[in-house]
Design an enzyme around this catalytic site. Structure first.
Site, PDB file in Angstrom:
ATOM      1  N   HIS A   1       0.808  -1.370   0.185  1.00 42.15           N
ATOM      2  CA  HIS A   1      -0.036   0.079   0.079  1.00 42.15           C
ATOM      3  C   HIS A   1       1.043   1.346   0.013  1.00 42.15           C
ATOM      4  O   HIS A   1       1.621   1.507   0.978  1.00 42.15           O
ATOM      5  CB  HIS A   1      -0.740   0.209   1.101  1.00 42.15           C
ATOM      6  CG  HIS A   1      -1.714   1.245   1.197  1.00 42.15           C
ATOM      7  ND1 HIS A   1      -3.077   1.275   0.499  1.00 42.15           N
ATOM      8  CD2 HIS A   1      -1.661   2.571   1.599  1.00 42.15           C
ATOM      9  CE1 HIS A   1      -3.596   2.470   0.791  1.00 42.15           C
ATOM     10  NE2 HIS A   1      -2.692   3.234   1.473  1.00 42.15           N
TER      11      HIS A   1
ATOM     12  N   ASN B   1      -3.911   9.371 -11.231  1.00 43.03           N
ATOM     13  CA  ASN B   1      -4.358  10.580 -10.543  1.00 43.03           C
ATOM     14  C   ASN B   1      -4.022  10.616  -9.058  1.00 43.03           C
ATOM     15  O   ASN B   1      -3.716   9.804  -8.428  1.00 43.03           O
ATOM     16  CB  ASN B   1      -5.964  10.347 -10.305  1.00 43.03           C
ATOM     17  CG  ASN B   1      -6.472  10.326 -11.743  1.00 43.03           C
ATOM     18  OD1 ASN B   1      -6.096  10.654 -12.471  1.00 43.03           O
ATOM     19  ND2 ASN B   1      -7.644   9.417 -11.975  1.00 43.03           N
TER      20      ASN B   1
ATOM     21  N   GLY C   1      -8.141  14.064  -8.916  1.00 46.89           N
ATOM     22  CA  GLY C   1      -9.339  13.112  -9.218  1.00 46.89           C
ATOM     23  C   GLY C   1      -9.223  11.843  -8.495  1.00 46.89           C
ATOM     24  O   GLY C   1      -9.784  11.137  -9.096  1.00 46.89           O
TER      25      GLY C   1
ATOM     26  N   HIS D   1      -2.227   3.665  -8.282  1.00 47.46           N
ATOM     27  CA  HIS D   1      -2.546   2.753  -9.313  1.00 47.46           C
ATOM     28  C   HIS D   1      -2.499   3.507 -10.664  1.00 47.46           C
ATOM     29  O   HIS D   1      -2.676   4.797 -10.640  1.00 47.46           O
ATOM     30  CB  HIS D   1      -3.756   2.135  -9.104  1.00 47.46           C
ATOM     31  CG  HIS D   1      -5.178   3.404  -8.988  1.00 47.46           C
ATOM     32  ND1 HIS D   1      -5.420   3.972  -7.963  1.00 47.46           N
ATOM     33  CD2 HIS D   1      -5.862   3.823 -10.010  1.00 47.46           C
ATOM     34  CE1 HIS D   1      -6.357   4.670  -8.192  1.00 47.46           C
ATOM     35  NE2 HIS D   1      -6.727   5.029  -9.231  1.00 47.46           N
TER      36      HIS D   1
HETATM   37  P1  AMP Z   1      -9.297   7.020  -9.134  1.00 48.86           P
HETATM   38  O1  AMP Z   1     -10.219   7.994  -9.398  1.00 48.86           O
HETATM   39  O2  AMP Z   1      -8.100   7.113 -10.030  1.00 48.86           O
HETATM   40  O3  AMP Z   1      -8.834   6.795  -7.627  1.00 48.86           O
HETATM   41  O4  AMP Z   1      -9.832   5.558  -9.807  1.00 48.86           O
HETATM   42  C1  AMP Z   1     -10.449   4.542  -9.119  1.00 48.86           C
HETATM   43  C2  AMP Z   1     -10.814   3.484 -10.062  1.00 48.86           C
HETATM   44  O5  AMP Z   1     -11.196   2.439  -9.452  1.00 48.86           O
HETATM   45  C3  AMP Z   1     -12.190   4.030 -10.863  1.00 48.86           C
HETATM   46  O6  AMP Z   1     -11.835   3.779 -12.187  1.00 48.86           O
HETATM   47  C4  AMP Z   1     -12.881   2.970 -10.377  1.00 48.86           C
HETATM   48  O7  AMP Z   1     -13.902   2.323 -11.491  1.00 48.86           O
HETATM   49  C5  AMP Z   1     -11.995   1.478  -9.908  1.00 48.86           C
HETATM   50  N1  AMP Z   1     -12.836   0.548  -8.957  1.00 48.86           N
HETATM   51  C6  AMP Z   1     -13.101   0.970  -7.874  1.00 48.86           C
HETATM   52  N2  AMP Z   1     -13.616   0.006  -7.060  1.00 48.86           N
HETATM   53  C7  AMP Z   1     -13.073  -1.231  -7.932  1.00 48.86           C
HETATM   54  C8  AMP Z   1     -13.275  -2.479  -7.724  1.00 48.86           C
HETATM   55  N3  AMP Z   1     -13.758  -3.311  -6.808  1.00 48.86           N
HETATM   56  N4  AMP Z   1     -12.858  -3.224  -8.867  1.00 48.86           N
HETATM   57  C9  AMP Z   1     -12.352  -2.669 -10.183  1.00 48.86           C
HETATM   58  N5  AMP Z   1     -12.087  -1.450 -10.235  1.00 48.86           N
HETATM   59  C10 AMP Z   1     -12.603  -0.672  -9.154  1.00 48.86           C
END
Ligand code: AMP
Length: 109
Positions: free
Chosen positions: A44, A82, A88, A95
């Site tokens: 993490h 992001n 955002g 990630h």
């Molecule tokens: P961010 O806004 O850059 O933090 O992106 C977070 C991303 O995580 C978003 O595109 C969500 O659709 C994705 N997300 C959230 N929960 C899950 C999950 N359980 N499995 C796959 N993607 C997820």
């Protein structure tokens, strides 16, 4: 524990694209393009802003393997990370979004 740490632990299911000892690539639950994969370190870190450069070196190689597996090295793709509220970022576990499988368009305001 954050949602991506729960995914790493297997407590929340995911559609895995590629995995090794240190990294996981899985399909985004709400894809923005034909291909939308999230790539995370299993450890993490809140965001890119605090990631040790040494981890980025290994992660670069892993991302290139993901692109090979998805067969998008010729067609191309976009990587996005992001960072924080203005960036955002919603999930506070570092990630990359890898998007592609179609032209993703320009970054415009
Ligand atoms: P961010 O806004 O850059 O933090 O992106 C977070 C991303 O995580 C978003 O595109 C969500 O659709 C994705 N997300 C959230 N929960 C899950 C999950 N359980 N499995 C796959 N993607 C997820």
């Amino acid at each position: 524990m954050c949602i991506f740490c729960k995914i790493v632990k297997g407590e929340i299911p995911n559609q895995t694209v590629l995995e090794d000892e240190n990294f996981l690539a899985f399909n985004d639950i709400n894809p923005a393009r034909k291909i939308h994969v999230l790539i995370i370190p299993k450890g993490h870190y809140d965001s890119f802003d605090v990631i040790p450069p040494k981890i980025m070196t290994a992660m670069t190689e892993f991302i290139q393997k993901v692109a090979s597996k998805l067969e998008i090295k010729q067609s191309g793709y976009r990587l996005i990370t992001n960072i924080g509220s203005d960036g955002g970022q919603e999930v506070p576990h570092f990630h990359f979004h890898l998007i592609g499988g179609e032209p993703v368009g320009k970054l415009v305001r």
